[in-house]
Design a protein around this motif. Structure first.
Motif, PDB file in Angstrom:
ATOM      1  N   UNK A 280       0.842  -1.192   0.000  1.00 52.27           N
ATOM      2  CA  UNK A 280       0.000   0.000   0.000  1.00 52.27           C
ATOM      3  C   UNK A 280       0.877   1.242   0.000  1.00 52.27           C
ATOM      4  N   UNK A 281       0.510   2.199  -0.803  1.00 56.10           N
ATOM      5  CA  UNK A 281       1.117   3.526  -0.753  1.00 56.10           C
ATOM      6  C   UNK A 281       0.022   4.481  -0.316  1.00 56.10           C
ATOM      7  N   UNK A 282       0.279   5.228   0.741  1.00 55.56           N
ATOM      8  CA  UNK A 282      -0.759   6.087   1.297  1.00 55.56           C
ATOM      9  C   UNK A 282      -0.145   7.378   1.820  1.00 55.56           C
ATOM     10  N   UNK A 283      -1.013   8.370   2.028  1.00 61.77           N
ATOM     11  CA  UNK A 283      -0.629   9.602   2.698  1.00 61.77           C
ATOM     12  C   UNK A 283      -1.358   9.638   4.029  1.00 61.77           C
ATOM     13  N   UNK A 284      -0.616   9.760   5.112  1.00 62.40           N
ATOM     14  CA  UNK A 284      -1.206   9.822   6.450  1.00 62.40           C
ATOM     15  C   UNK A 284      -0.769  11.124   7.116  1.00 62.40           C
ATOM     16  N   UNK A 285      -1.540  11.532   8.094  1.00 63.87           N
ATOM     17  CA  UNK A 285      -1.245  12.762   8.838  1.00 63.87           C
ATOM     18  C   UNK A 285      -1.069  13.969   7.912  1.00 63.87           C
ATOM     19  N   UNK A 286      -1.803  13.952   6.821  1.00 63.30           N
ATOM     20  CA  UNK A 286      -1.789  15.103   5.923  1.00 63.30           C
ATOM     21  C   UNK A 286      -0.751  15.051   4.843  1.00 63.30           C
ATOM     22  N   UNK A 287       0.527  14.831   5.219  1.00 64.85           N
ATOM     23  CA  UNK A 287       1.582  14.910   4.210  1.00 64.85           C
ATOM     24  C   UNK A 287       2.678  13.852   4.360  1.00 64.85           C
ATOM     25  N   UNK A 288       2.437  12.813   5.170  1.00 60.45           N
ATOM     26  CA  UNK A 288       3.427  11.745   5.309  1.00 60.45           C
ATOM     27  C   UNK A 288       3.161  10.653   4.270  1.00 60.45           C
ATOM     28  N   UNK A 289       4.110  10.450   3.358  1.00 63.01           N
ATOM     29  CA  UNK A 289       3.993   9.406   2.354  1.00 63.01           C
ATOM     30  C   UNK A 289       4.510   8.105   2.945  1.00 63.01           C
ATOM     31  N   UNK A 290       3.664   7.076   2.929  1.00 62.40           N
ATOM     32  CA  UNK A 290       3.986   5.802   3.585  1.00 62.40           C
ATOM     33  C   UNK A 290       3.852   4.659   2.589  1.00 62.40           C
ATOM     34  N   UNK A 291       4.830   3.734   2.629  1.00 61.78           N
ATOM     35  CA  UNK A 291       4.749   2.479   1.876  1.00 61.78           C
ATOM     36  C   UNK A 291       4.655   1.357   2.894  1.00 61.78           C
ATOM     37  N   UNK A 292       3.601   0.538   2.792  1.00 67.31           N
ATOM     38  CA  UNK A 292       3.366  -0.537   3.749  1.00 67.31           C
ATOM     39  C   UNK A 292       3.255  -1.868   3.033  1.00 67.31           C
ATOM     40  N   UNK A 293       3.637  -2.913   3.753  1.00 68.72           N
ATOM     41  CA  UNK A 293       3.436  -4.282   3.263  1.00 68.72           C
ATOM     42  C   UNK A 293       3.481  -5.223   4.454  1.00 68.72           C
ATOM     43  N   UNK A 294       2.505  -6.118   4.515  1.00 67.69           N
ATOM     44  CA  UNK A 294       2.449  -7.069   5.631  1.00 67.69           C
ATOM     45  C   UNK A 294       2.272  -6.394   6.969  1.00 67.69           C
ATOM     46  N   UNK A 295       1.599  -5.260   6.994  1.00 69.40           N
ATOM     47  CA  UNK A 295       1.364  -4.544   8.246  1.00 69.40           C
ATOM     48  C   UNK A 295       2.568  -3.771   8.756  1.00 69.40           C
ATOM     49  N   UNK A 296       3.626  -3.684   7.946  1.00 65.83           N
ATOM     50  CA  UNK A 296       4.853  -2.998   8.354  1.00 65.83           C
ATOM     51  C   UNK A 296       5.081  -1.771   7.472  1.00 65.83           C
ATOM     52  N   UNK A 297       5.439  -0.658   8.092  1.00 70.33           N
ATOM     53  CA  UNK A 297       5.786   0.540   7.334  1.00 70.33           C
ATOM     54  C   UNK A 297       7.222   0.398   6.835  1.00 70.33           C
ATOM     55  N   UNK A 298       7.371   0.265   5.531  1.00 69.92           N
ATOM     56  CA  UNK A 298       8.700   0.148   4.932  1.00 69.92           C
ATOM     57  C   UNK A 298       9.334   1.511   4.676  1.00 69.92           C
ATOM     58  N   UNK A 299       8.492   2.520   4.567  1.00 67.76           N
ATOM     59  CA  UNK A 299       8.969   3.881   4.304  1.00 67.76           C
ATOM     60  C   UNK A 299       7.953   4.872   4.824  1.00 67.76           C
ATOM     61  N   UNK A 300       8.454   5.921   5.451  1.00 66.80           N
ATOM     62  CA  UNK A 300       7.587   7.021   5.893  1.00 66.80           C
ATOM     63  C   UNK A 300       8.366   8.316   5.721  1.00 66.80           C
ATOM     64  N   UNK A 301       7.867   9.168   4.840  1.00 69.84           N
ATOM     65  CA  UNK A 301       8.562  10.416   4.506  1.00 69.84           C
ATOM     66  C   UNK A 301       7.586  11.587   4.614  1.00 69.84           C
ATOM     67  N   UNK A 302       8.005  12.617   5.309  1.00 64.92           N
ATOM     68  CA  UNK A 302       7.210  13.837   5.407  1.00 64.92           C
ATOM     69  C   UNK A 302       7.464  14.689   4.166  1.00 64.92           C
ATOM     70  N   UNK A 303       6.497  14.749   3.265  1.00 62.78           N
ATOM     71  CA  UNK A 303       6.659  15.511   2.025  1.00 62.78           C
ATOM     72  C   UNK A 303       6.772  17.012   2.275  1.00 62.78           C
ATOM     73  N   UNK A 304       6.314  17.453   3.444  1.00 65.11           N
ATOM     74  CA  UNK A 304       6.398  18.879   3.781  1.00 65.11           C
ATOM     75  C   UNK A 304       7.750  19.240   4.379  1.00 65.11           C
ATOM     76  N   UNK A 305       8.668  18.280   4.432  1.00 62.74           N
ATOM     77  CA  UNK A 305      10.017  18.560   4.916  1.00 62.74           C
ATOM     78  C   UNK A 305      10.824  19.196   3.783  1.00 62.74           C
ATOM     79  N   UNK A 306      10.303  20.310   3.314  1.00 61.14           N
ATOM     80  CA  UNK A 306      10.855  20.998   2.155  1.00 61.14           C
ATOM     81  C   UNK A 306      10.345  22.432   2.154  1.00 61.14           C
ATOM     82  N   UNK A 307      11.184  23.407   1.853  1.00 56.60           N
ATOM     83  CA  UNK A 307      10.756  24.812   1.942  1.00 56.60           C
ATOM     84  C   UNK A 307       9.589  25.196   1.032  1.00 56.60           C
ATOM     85  N   UNK A 308       9.421  24.502  -0.095  1.00 59.36           N
ATOM     86  CA  UNK A 308       8.354  24.880  -1.026  1.00 59.36           C
ATOM     87  C   UNK A 308       7.098  24.042  -0.870  1.00 59.36           C
TER      88      UNK A 308
END
Length: 214
Positions: free
Chosen positions: A153-181
């Protein structure tokens, strides 16, 4: 009389060419300046900018307001992830008259609203998590771990956190707003074949974004 009219027409044509050339040059200098500031602020690999409206010199020097400014950032890092591109489309962009006349620079002072769209490919997601991510379209996601292919699953949580999940585990979580623009906002996500886009509408554009372009 005919000779005078011909001279006036010639003069008008020459004047139009000179003004058109000046407008073209000023527009491209301003676009390059905005692109350079955006690239410097975000550490993107490259950037480009386009400015709406014609003639540019009238909008900039007389109205000190531009109908729109559009920025594209290519290969922009956000945490462990590299985004293929980020598009920022700003509307009703006001400029500093002082900087225009005294420093010959285009400095943005306010923006009525903007649409921010971040695009990430399956290849970039795979590089970030160390496993092959397959984006099959229609929201379908798979993660290949060795010889095993799992539903993901690829999802956005908490407004701007991009998350990749598989088997109930978060493989990646990135805050897309961690950027000046890209300010904190509620992003919508669309998963397509080979890539996904996250976008949000901002009104008004916060001072942090304007500062990054100044």
């Amino acid at each position: 009389m005919f000779r005078l009219i011909r001279k006036l027409i010639t003069l008008a044509i020459v004047l139009a060419i000179v003004l058109g050339g000046a407008n073209y040059l000023a527009l491209h200098v301003a676009q390059d300046d905005v692109a350079h500031r955006a690239q410097t602020a975000t550490r993107a690999q490259s950037a480009s900018a386009s400015i709406d409206g014609f003639p540019f010199l009238y909008d900039a020097l007389v109205a000190t307001s531009l109908p729109g400014v559009h920025i594209r950032l290519n290969y922009m890092p956000v945490g462990p992830l590299r985004l293929e591109k980020v598009d920022v489309s700003m509307n009703k962009v006001d400029l500093s008259r002082h900087d225009l006349f005294d420093h010959h620079q285009v400095r943005i002072t306010s923006v009525a609203n903007a649409l921010v769209t971040a695009t990430v490919t399956a290849q970039e997601l795979s590089a970030a998590i160390g496993h092959q991510v397959i984006l099959a379209g229609n929201g379908q996601v798979q993660v290949k771990m060795g010889l095993v292919t799992l539903a993901g699953q690829v999802a956005v949580v908490a407004g701007q956190d991009l998350v990749v999940r598989s088997g109930g585990v978060d493989l990646l979580s990135v805050n897309l707003a961690d950027n000046p623009l890209v300010p904190p906002c509620t992003m919508s996500l669309e998963v397509l074949t080979g890539y996904a886009t996250a976008s949000c509408y901002i009104a008004p554009v916060p001072a942090s974004v304007i500062q990054a372009l100044s």
